[in-house]
Design an enzyme around this catalytic site. Sequence first.
Site, PDB file in Angstrom:
ATOM      1  CB  ALA A  65      -0.869  -0.018   1.240  1.00  0.00           C
ATOM      2  N   GLY A 109       0.510  -4.915   0.919  1.00  0.00           N
ATOM      3  CA  GLY A 109      -0.682  -4.964   0.074  1.00  0.00           C
ATOM      4  C   GLY A 109      -0.413  -5.627  -1.269  1.00  0.00           C
ATOM      5  CD  GLU A 112      -2.338  -7.409   2.904  1.00  0.00           C
ATOM      6  OE1 GLU A 112      -1.878  -6.301   2.592  1.00  0.00           O
ATOM      7  OE2 GLU A 112      -2.999  -7.592   3.933  1.00  0.00           O
ATOM      8  CD  GLU A 132       1.767  -5.416   5.677  1.00  0.00           C
ATOM      9  OE1 GLU A 132       2.529  -6.338   6.039  1.00  0.00           O
ATOM     10  OE2 GLU A 132       0.940  -5.534   4.748  1.00  0.00           O
TER      11      GLU A 132
END
Length: 258
Positions: A65, A109, A112, A132
Amino acid sequence: MAFETIIVEVEDHVALIKLNRPDALNALNSELLGELAQALKEADANDKVRCIVLTGSEKAFAAGADIKEMSEKTFVDMFLSNFFAGEGDAVVNTRKPIIAAVSGYALGGGCELAMMCDFIIASDTAKFGQPEINLGVIAGIGGTQRLTRFVGKSKSMDMHLTGRFMDAEEAERSGLVSRVVPAKKLIDETMGAAQKIAEKSIIASLAAKEAVNRAYETTMTEGILFERRLFHSLFATEDQKEGMAAFQEKREAQFRDK
Ligand code: CAA
């Protein structure tokens, strides 16, 4: 629709979606995630598309992200906007098969996103991780749940707690990816797999995808019943008659999605 952060090409019934923020290693910002959701919706609705391939660059599938976009957000911002909920749903609600072709970094992300696809083909340079923890947060688009189901608790805990990366060989050994290929062959190999899927009856493809996904959502007994009923229902299609006739006549099946 013209996109700024992704490139979409449709060729021989396969939609190839390429994440395209090279300066940020394809970090997933709101614009990119919104465009990806739109492209997936369009591919799902496009009769010419029978399979979707999602890829990044040679250096990065996606490095996570977008940290720069998120860094100043508050709990209230994240909670009220339900950050990432809609975008994640857009990927998992896509009905057509999606293959992730991963080269380089698939972190946070990015890892993911790859796991939300139906399966992952990795280049030998791929690196997966949920780092993260190094940012003082945890995965937020399903990583703690999906990675655990792919690789088991011990390895998932290791990845989420230490933030270490997993290389392609370990990812294949652990069941995270279905195959590893040389980096230069990644797109050809993945497009080849997508072409194979595109040749099948799309009714059977969608049914197979729904049935496999049930394995994650329900008990074994319910999942097997769901599979059996879908299997029974495919005998209402012309494609089942054609597929079984072609086998007996020793010829290629000509599926018509009927
Ligand atoms: N968000 C925003 N920008 C990013 C980014 C990210 N996730 N990852 C890389 N970039 C940017 C860098 O800031 C840099 O931009 P500038 O040139 O403007 O400084 C550019 O991409 C190139 O990155 P590096 O110079 O860092 O490249 P490198 O080869 O030295 O390192 C890397 C590569 C190891 C992937 C490193 O970039 C990195 O550690 N990135 C962050 C990985 C990460 O922590 N991902 C998790 C994000 S949080 C998340 O995803 C939450 C969630 O689950 C929803």
